[in-house]
Design a protein around this motif. Structure first.
Motif, short mmCIF file in Angstrom:
data_model
loop_
_atom_site.label_atom_id
_atom_site.label_comp_id
_atom_site.label_asym_id
_atom_site.label_seq_id
_atom_site.Cartn_x
_atom_site.Cartn_y
_atom_site.Cartn_z
N GLU A 73 -0.62 6.03 2.68
CA GLU A 73 0.68 6.39 2.10
C GLU A 73 1.71 6.68 3.19
O GLU A 73 2.90 6.41 3.01
CB GLU A 73 0.51 7.56 1.14
CG GLU A 73 -0.33 7.20 -0.09
CD GLU A 73 -0.18 8.16 -1.24
OE1 GLU A 73 0.74 9.01 -1.19
OE2 GLU A 73 -0.98 8.07 -2.19
N GLN A 74 1.26 7.19 4.32
CA GLN A 74 2.17 7.42 5.44
C GLN A 74 2.75 6.10 5.97
O GLN A 74 3.83 6.09 6.57
CB GLN A 74 1.45 8.15 6.57
CG GLN A 74 1.11 9.59 6.27
CD GLN A 74 0.28 10.24 7.34
OE1 GLN A 74 0.18 9.75 8.47
NE2 GLN A 74 -0.36 11.36 7.02
N GLU A 75 2.04 5.01 5.74
CA GLU A 75 2.51 3.68 6.18
C GLU A 75 3.30 2.95 5.10
O GLU A 75 3.67 1.79 5.27
CB GLU A 75 1.30 2.83 6.61
CG GLU A 75 0.51 3.41 7.77
CD GLU A 75 1.36 3.59 9.02
OE1 GLU A 75 2.21 2.72 9.29
OE2 GLU A 75 1.18 4.60 9.72
N GLY A 76 3.52 3.63 3.97
CA GLY A 76 4.35 3.04 2.91
C GLY A 76 3.59 2.30 1.85
O GLY A 76 4.19 1.60 1.03
N TYR A 77 2.26 2.46 1.81
CA TYR A 77 1.44 1.77 0.82
C TYR A 77 0.69 2.79 -0.03
O TYR A 77 0.61 3.97 0.29
CB TYR A 77 0.41 0.87 1.50
CG TYR A 77 1.00 -0.22 2.36
CD1 TYR A 77 1.59 -1.35 1.80
CD2 TYR A 77 0.98 -0.11 3.76
CE1 TYR A 77 2.14 -2.35 2.60
CE2 TYR A 77 1.53 -1.10 4.56
CZ TYR A 77 2.10 -2.21 3.97
OH TYR A 77 2.65 -3.19 4.76
N SER B 102 3.10 -1.24 -2.85
CA SER B 102 4.09 -0.53 -2.04
C SER B 102 4.34 0.84 -2.68
O SER B 102 4.60 0.93 -3.88
CB SER B 102 5.40 -1.32 -1.99
OG SER B 102 6.48 -0.49 -1.64
N LYS B 103 4.28 1.88 -1.89
CA LYS B 103 4.47 3.23 -2.42
C LYS B 103 5.84 3.37 -3.10
O LYS B 103 5.94 3.88 -4.21
CB LYS B 103 4.31 4.25 -1.30
CG LYS B 103 4.30 5.70 -1.78
CD LYS B 103 3.95 6.63 -0.63
CE LYS B 103 3.85 8.07 -1.11
NZ LYS B 103 5.15 8.62 -1.53
N ASN B 104 6.89 2.90 -2.43
CA ASN B 104 8.24 3.06 -2.98
C ASN B 104 8.44 2.24 -4.25
O ASN B 104 8.96 2.74 -5.26
CB ASN B 104 9.28 2.67 -1.94
CG ASN B 104 9.40 3.70 -0.84
OD1 ASN B 104 9.04 4.86 -1.02
ND2 ASN B 104 9.87 3.27 0.32
N HIS B 105 8.04 0.98 -4.21
CA HIS B 105 8.27 0.11 -5.37
C HIS B 105 7.36 0.49 -6.54
O HIS B 105 7.73 0.31 -7.70
CB HIS B 105 8.08 -1.35 -4.97
CG HIS B 105 9.13 -1.84 -4.02
ND1 HIS B 105 10.44 -2.03 -4.39
CD2 HIS B 105 9.07 -2.13 -2.69
CE1 HIS B 105 11.15 -2.42 -3.34
NE2 HIS B 105 10.34 -2.50 -2.30
#
Length: 328
Positions: free
Chosen positions: A132-136, A240-243
């Motif tokens: 999650e720190q890498e955006g996933y 993707s964490k954000n999407h």
């Protein structure tokens, strides 16, 4: 003009009433590298079928296999750009988060029951937050499988038989280092390129789970199959964490629950295929041998030492996974 307008309205109405079609339906793309008949293909299709039964008319999971949307690294980037909803990386995860090199260590995972404990007690509490720190975000852990070696030179019984062999590996530094320790000449390469490399002699061999070997038709361009079981590779349902957070909560709940439920289907299918495919490989003309696994284990110490030296906490992770294997 009136006739044309009438025809257009009629056609539009027919489209809107066609079962399974919706002008407002959002497609959730699931890209992966597996060919038809591969474990990846069957796993993603099962997930899509189950999820779509529960999602209703507004969202639909659509599978895109055979590297249609790119290789693993490319699809991971597309997740971040919002061009893809899900992908199913395996070895490449060690290039995203160093600690995932844990699953490149030889002869670490004993069986699928062991792996289930590792997911619950190591991956979920320790590795999920790093992803999650890498955006996933990882929704579930599925399987690529226990890996075997094929080549066109000779049967592989011990590491010495790999000496100088041009061997394709996935894009992960630890697989390369492992085979360097064994004496081979490993080269990372996208899965979609491997058949041609084997066919033309650019590569002498490759290593993959049986299901990938068979579905990629490597038996058509390889003479020898050596059962080494040198690495067990998980596969990860990644978004993707954000999407992901842009999706409605009820949709996220359905997708995450379904991804986790499909794990049992993945393991059962993988075990069944392992039993069936050896006969198919032999019928295709491959010479099959059981490697001396202890010889490979004895040659694997330097890889573990490097992992402990170069990945912070790597040795502790290895010890925890090994301890979970002793519970069988």
């Amino acid at each position: 003009m009136k006739k044309i307008k009438t025809a257009f309205v009629t056609a539009s109405l027919a489209l809107s009433l066609t079962p399974g079609l919706s002008m407002a339906q959002t497609e959730l793309q699931f890209g992966h590298v597996g060919n038809p008949g591969s474990l990846f293909d069957m796993s993603v299709n099962e997930f899509a079928k189950r999820a779509n039964e529960r999602l209703g008319d507004d969202y639909k999971v659509q599978a895109y296999g055979s590297s249609q949307l790119g290789g693993d690294s490319s699809m991971m980037q597309k997740l971040k750009l919002g061009q893809l909803t899900f992908t199913l990386p395996s070895t490449v995860m060690s290039s995203v988060v160093d600690e995932f090199g844990l699953f490149e260590m030889p002869y670490l995972i004993q069986d699928r029951d062991h792996m289930k404990r590792v997911i619950e007690e190591v991956i979920e509490p320790d590795l999920y937050p790093l992803v999650e720190q890498e955006g996933y975000k990882i929704l579930a852990v599925w399987e690529n499988g226990f890996r075997q070696i094929t080549n066109n030179e000779r049967p592989i019984n011990t590491p010495e038989d790999l000496d100088g062999l041009k061997l394709r590996t996935p894009e992960g530094i630890w697989r390369v280092r492992m085979f360097e320790e064994y004496g081979a000449n490993p080269s990372p390469m996208s899965l979609s390129e491997v058949f041609t490399a084997l066919q033309t002699g650019t590569m002498d061999g490759q290593e993959n789970p049986l299901v990938q070997i068979y579905s990629q038709k490597f038996q058509e361009v390889q003479d020898y199959l050596s059962i080494t079981n040198h690495v067990y590779t998980p596969a990860y349902v990644v978004v993707s964490k954000n999407h992901w957070e842009d999706l409605p909560e009820d949709v996220r709940e359905v997708l995450e629950e379904t991804a986790q439920e499909v794990q049992d289907f993945v393991y059962e299918t993988a075990a069944k295929q392992e039993e069936e495919l050896l006969g198919e490989m032999e019928a295709a003309g491959m010479e099959i041998n059981e490697a001396d696994k202890q010889a490979f284990i004895d040659a694997s110490g330097p890889v573990y030492e490097l992992f402990d030296e170069e990945v912070e906490g790597g040795g502790d992770l290895v010890d925890r996974v090994l301890a979970l294997g002793e519970e069988d």
